[in-house]
Motif scaffolding. Structure first.
Motif, PDB file in Angstrom:
ATOM      1  N   GLU A 138     -27.677 -45.655  -0.375  1.00  0.00           N
ATOM      2  CA  GLU A 138     -27.444 -45.167  -1.560  1.00  0.00           C
ATOM      3  C   GLU A 138     -27.271 -47.394  -2.229  1.00  0.00           C
ATOM      4  O   GLU A 138     -26.921 -47.966  -1.010  1.00  0.00           O
ATOM      5  N   VAL A 164     -36.424 -49.093  -8.369  1.00  0.00           N
ATOM      6  CA  VAL A 164     -35.424 -50.285  -8.573  1.00  0.00           C
ATOM      7  C   VAL A 164     -36.374 -51.799  -7.700  1.00  0.00           C
ATOM      8  O   VAL A 164     -36.263 -50.425  -6.152  1.00  0.00           O
ATOM      9  N   VAL A 193     -23.733 -53.083  -9.495  1.00  0.00           N
ATOM     10  CA  VAL A 193     -24.261 -51.425  -9.400  1.00  0.00           C
ATOM     11  C   VAL A 193     -23.976 -50.616  -8.322  1.00  0.00           C
ATOM     12  O   VAL A 193     -24.370 -51.132  -7.414  1.00  0.00           O
ATOM     13  N   VAL A 204     -31.507 -40.592  -8.619  1.00  0.00           N
ATOM     14  CA  VAL A 204     -30.168 -40.320  -8.983  1.00  0.00           C
ATOM     15  C   VAL A 204     -29.104 -39.234  -8.621  1.00  0.00           C
ATOM     16  O   VAL A 204     -29.393 -38.007  -9.199  1.00  0.00           O
ATOM     17  N   VAL A 222     -34.449 -43.403 -11.059  1.00  0.00           N
ATOM     18  CA  VAL A 222     -35.012 -44.746 -10.874  1.00  0.00           C
ATOM     19  C   VAL A 222     -36.091 -45.700 -10.369  1.00  0.00           C
ATOM     20  O   VAL A 222     -36.110 -45.108  -9.288  1.00  0.00           O
ATOM     21  N   THR A 240     -25.894 -46.914  -6.895  1.00  0.00           N
ATOM     22  CA  THR A 240     -26.800 -45.851  -6.653  1.00  0.00           C
ATOM     23  C   THR A 240     -27.230 -45.330  -6.237  1.00  0.00           C
ATOM     24  O   THR A 240     -27.963 -45.669  -4.780  1.00  0.00           O
TER      25      THR A 240
END
Length: 104
Positions: free
Chosen positions: A28, A71, A34, A60, A69, A36
């Motif tokens: 997390e 990152v 934000v 997610v 996603v 995620t």
């Protein structure tokens, strides 16, 4: 479930993720407004433009939609606030509270 709370700067947090997070762990990330949360699908530590890199692909955890996603933690490390790591094969939760990194 055992819970650990650690305090680190952003570079130490990146090192922790590189050394301890594995595929299928839950991560997390809280950064720059934000959040995620999700399961780690890919960890990429390749060099990018001559610098060490750390990119994660996260599935997610959302009830209303399913999404993945990517990152790039090296790019957002100065904005990291908190990381929660839940290893898939251990009965523990590690919460990393991140102190601001010094800007060069």
């Amino acid at each position: 479930m055992n819970t650990k709370e650690l305090k680190m700067d952003c570079d130490e947090a990146i090192s922790y993720i590189k050394e301890n997070v594995r595929v299928y762990d839950i991560l997390e990330l809280s950064y720059n407004r934000v959040f995620t949360p999700g399961e780690v699908l890919v960890i990429d530590t390749s060099e990018y433009k001559g610098k060490e890199g750390l990119s994660l692909i996260i599935n997610v955890s959302e009830e209303t939609f399913t999404s993945t996603v990517e990152v790039n933690l090296e790019e957002i490390k100065d904005d990291l606030i908190e990381v929660v790591h839940i290893p898939k094969d251990k009965n523990e939760t590690i919460t990393i509270l991140i102190d601001r990194c010094d800007f060069e």
